[in-house]
Design a protein around this motif. Structure first.
Motif, PDB file in Angstrom:
ATOM      1  N   VAL A  38     148.101  79.361  25.060  1.00 41.56           N
ATOM      2  CA  VAL A  38     148.085  80.230  26.319  1.00 41.56           C
ATOM      3  C   VAL A  38     146.797  81.013  26.678  1.00 41.56           C
ATOM      4  N   LYS A  39     146.439  81.017  27.674  1.00 41.82           N
ATOM      5  CA  LYS A  39     145.017  81.572  27.899  1.00 41.82           C
ATOM      6  C   LYS A  39     145.716  83.143  28.512  1.00 41.82           C
ATOM      7  N   TYR A  40     145.230  83.812  27.459  1.00 39.40           N
ATOM      8  CA  TYR A  40     145.800  85.342  28.002  1.00 39.40           C
ATOM      9  C   TYR A  40     144.343  85.754  28.931  1.00 39.40           C
ATOM     10  N   LYS A  41     144.492  86.633  30.158  1.00 36.64           N
ATOM     11  CA  LYS A  41     144.067  86.530  31.270  1.00 36.64           C
ATOM     12  C   LYS A  41     143.299  88.309  30.970  1.00 36.64           C
ATOM     13  N   SER A  42     142.222  87.701  31.071  1.00 35.03           N
ATOM     14  CA  SER A  42     141.222  89.530  31.649  1.00 35.03           C
ATOM     15  C   SER A  42     141.635  90.229  32.603  1.00 35.03           C
ATOM     16  N   ASP A  43     141.484  91.250  32.921  1.00 31.53           N
ATOM     17  CA  ASP A  43     142.206  92.650  34.140  1.00 31.53           C
ATOM     18  C   ASP A  43     141.104  92.041  35.233  1.00 31.53           C
ATOM     19  N   ARG A  44     139.991  91.128  35.174  1.00 32.09           N
ATOM     20  CA  ARG A  44     139.195  90.765  36.089  1.00 32.09           C
ATOM     21  C   ARG A  44     139.521  88.749  36.523  1.00 32.09           C
ATOM     22  N   GLU A  45     140.390  88.216  35.399  1.00 33.43           N
ATOM     23  CA  GLU A  45     141.034  87.309  35.813  1.00 33.43           C
ATOM     24  C   GLU A  45     142.129  87.565  36.483  1.00 33.43           C
ATOM     25  N   ILE A  46     142.925  88.654  36.407  1.00 32.19           N
ATOM     26  CA  ILE A  46     144.635  88.802  37.005  1.00 32.19           C
ATOM     27  C   ILE A  46     143.713  89.221  38.544  1.00 32.19           C
ATOM     28  N   LEU A 104     143.219  85.697  40.192  1.00 29.09           N
ATOM     29  CA  LEU A 104     144.457  85.490  40.804  1.00 29.09           C
ATOM     30  C   LEU A 104     145.325  86.339  41.736  1.00 29.09           C
ATOM     31  N   ARG A 105     145.302  87.719  41.367  1.00 28.99           N
ATOM     32  CA  ARG A 105     146.180  88.367  42.616  1.00 28.99           C
ATOM     33  C   ARG A 105     145.622  87.916  44.433  1.00 28.99           C
ATOM     34  N   GLU A 106     143.935  88.339  44.447  1.00 32.82           N
ATOM     35  CA  GLU A 106     143.857  87.217  45.366  1.00 32.82           C
ATOM     36  C   GLU A 106     144.583  86.441  46.296  1.00 32.82           C
ATOM     37  N   ALA A 107     144.875  85.109  45.434  1.00 31.24           N
ATOM     38  CA  ALA A 107     144.635  83.610  45.604  1.00 31.24           C
ATOM     39  C   ALA A 107     146.118  83.544  46.139  1.00 31.24           C
ATOM     40  N   GLY A 108     146.786  84.681  44.641  1.00 26.73           N
ATOM     41  CA  GLY A 108     148.830  85.216  45.104  1.00 26.73           C
ATOM     42  C   GLY A 108     149.007  85.398  46.424  1.00 26.73           C
ATOM     43  N   ARG A 109     148.090  86.669  46.800  1.00 23.88           N
ATOM     44  CA  ARG A 109     148.085  86.799  47.843  1.00 23.88           C
ATOM     45  C   ARG A 109     148.353  86.061  49.029  1.00 23.88           C
ATOM     46  N   LEU A 110     147.299  85.671  48.874  1.00 21.87           N
ATOM     47  CA  LEU A 110     147.014  84.250  50.173  1.00 21.87           C
ATOM     48  C   LEU A 110     148.059  83.380  50.557  1.00 21.87           C
ATOM     49  N   VAL A 111     148.855  82.972  49.228  1.00 19.43           N
ATOM     50  CA  VAL A 111     150.004  82.071  49.585  1.00 19.43           C
ATOM     51  C   VAL A 111     150.963  82.521  49.824  1.00 19.43           C
ATOM     52  N   ALA A 112     150.832  84.246  49.264  1.00 20.24           N
ATOM     53  CA  ALA A 112     152.140  84.779  49.733  1.00 20.24           C
ATOM     54  C   ALA A 112     151.946  84.956  51.396  1.00 20.24           C
ATOM     55  N   GLN A 113     151.465  85.513  51.793  1.00 16.96           N
ATOM     56  CA  GLN A 113     151.039  85.546  53.167  1.00 16.96           C
ATOM     57  C   GLN A 113     151.099  84.360  54.423  1.00 16.96           C
ATOM     58  N   PHE A 126     144.045  78.451  54.548  1.00 22.53           N
ATOM     59  CA  PHE A 126     143.733  78.065  54.105  1.00 22.53           C
ATOM     60  C   PHE A 126     141.960  78.036  54.127  1.00 22.53           C
ATOM     61  N   ALA A 127     141.486  76.770  55.386  1.00 24.69           N
ATOM     62  CA  ALA A 127     139.624  76.346  55.265  1.00 24.69           C
ATOM     63  C   ALA A 127     139.968  78.408  55.624  1.00 24.69           C
ATOM     64  N   ARG A 128     140.079  78.977  56.323  1.00 26.10           N
ATOM     65  CA  ARG A 128     140.042  79.874  57.554  1.00 26.10           C
ATOM     66  C   ARG A 128     140.238  81.146  55.978  1.00 26.10           C
ATOM     67  N   HIS A 129     140.420  81.140  55.179  1.00 30.01           N
ATOM     68  CA  HIS A 129     140.032  82.024  54.377  1.00 30.01           C
ATOM     69  C   HIS A 129     138.738  81.656  53.121  1.00 30.01           C
ATOM     70  N   GLY A 130     138.539  80.151  52.789  1.00 24.52           N
ATOM     71  CA  GLY A 130     137.874  79.489  52.637  1.00 24.52           C
ATOM     72  C   GLY A 130     138.667  78.434  50.675  1.00 24.52           C
ATOM     73  N   ALA A 131     139.843  78.277  50.778  1.00 28.66           N
ATOM     74  CA  ALA A 131     140.583  78.490  49.643  1.00 28.66           C
ATOM     75  C   ALA A 131     140.967  77.023  49.867  1.00 28.66           C
ATOM     76  N   ILE A 132     140.884  76.301  48.330  1.00 29.83           N
ATOM     77  CA  ILE A 132     141.088  74.879  48.460  1.00 29.83           C
ATOM     78  C   ILE A 132     143.053  74.565  48.138  1.00 29.83           C
ATOM     79  N   LEU A 140     141.369  80.183  44.463  1.00 27.09           N
ATOM     80  CA  LEU A 140     140.480  80.847  45.888  1.00 27.09           C
ATOM     81  C   LEU A 140     139.529  81.056  44.724  1.00 27.09           C
ATOM     82  N   ASN A 141     138.438  81.775  45.361  1.00 28.09           N
ATOM     83  CA  ASN A 141     137.290  82.095  43.953  1.00 28.09           C
ATOM     84  C   ASN A 141     137.513  81.285  42.410  1.00 28.09           C
TER      85      ASN A 141
END
Ligand code: MF3
Ligand code: CO
Length: 256
Positions: free
Chosen positions: A3-11, A14-23, A49-55, A106-107
């Protein structure tokens, strides 16, 4: 491996990607009504996704040679389809139960979430199925704050589903989320024989209970992806990506 435990920076990423999915989910929830063509959902996801530059995480995804590249950016699973339904030219009908599953990168980091909805007026069975499945997801999320190991979360999801008399699907479940959509650990929706990985700050996992009204058995369709109930009964799926923070606080990364 492991398991790869994530740093605050990674979280944060992940929050930014999660928020796009949620919206994106929140907007799709507003579109759902009898007569909506599924292909309009796929088109909306492409635009957002294109508008936000997400894959589009799901497109061309193939977990193993057994699976052809996934041909869309979204899974739409209706009635007896449990998960991984491929969008097609079909209009939603009054009474349908529909699961929408979305992933964005995202990123370099992934957000993954799924929600189910009744279309128009639905039967009492469908209402109960939606309620039980969503409640079991939140039981898992709540359990994550006190859990020591993954199996404590699995047990909480199982215990939330069993009293309903509905059945828990085996063989599919939640997973670690990071730079890849599917990382260790696997998170079944029922108890395992092992304790599983440690639940500690930095753990990021998707929980995704899958519940059938009838028999727990499912089968994969000829398209290589769609998973359906064997007995044709209705089924349901909800998913959030969560992070464990300091002090056991649980952050749901896929809330708008
Ligand atoms: N969100 C789902 C999962 O966690 C769907 C991924 S399958 C894909 O397994 F092909 F659509 F990518
Ligand atoms: Co998932």
């Amino acid at each position: 491996m492991g398991v790869k435990y994530k740093s605050d920076r990674e979280i944060k990423l992940l929050r930014e990607a999660g928020r796009l999915v949620a919206q994106t989910h929140a907007e799709i929830a507003r579109m759902i009504r009898p007569g909506l063509n599924i292909l309009e959902i796929e088109r909306y996801v492409s635009e957002e996704f294109a508008r936000h530059g997400a894959i589009e995480t799901f497109r061309d995804y193939s977990p193993s040679e057994k699976y052809p590249p996934y041909p869309s950016n979204v899974c739409v699973s209706i009635n007896d389809e449990l998960v991984h339904g491929i969008p097609r030219d079909r209009e939603l009908e009054e009474g349908d139960i529909i699961s929408i599953d979305l992933g964005a990168t995202l990123n370099g980091y992934v957000g993954d979430a799924a929600f189910s909805y009744g279309v128009g007026e639905v039967s009492d069975d469908v209402k109960k199925l939606l309620q039980v499945t969503e409640d079991s997801l939140w039981a898992g999320i709540r359990a994550a704050s006190k859990a020591r190991h993954i199996n404590d979360i699995c047990g909480a999801i199982e215990d939330a589903i069993l009293p309903s008399g509905f059945s828990i699907v085996h063989g599919y479940g939640g997973h670690g989320v990071g730079r890849s959509m599917h990382e260790e650990p696997h998170v079944p929706n029922h108890r395992m024989r092992i304790k599983g990985a440690r639940v500690r700050p930095g753990l990021v996992i998707a929980l995704e209970p899958m519940v059938n009204i009838g028999s727990p058995e499912v089968e994969e369709c000829d398209d290589g992806w769609t998973v359906k109930t064997k007995d044709g009964s209705l089924c349901c799926h909800f998913e959030h990506t969560i992070a464990i923070r300091e002090g056991g606080e649980v952050e749901v990364l896929t809330l708008p």
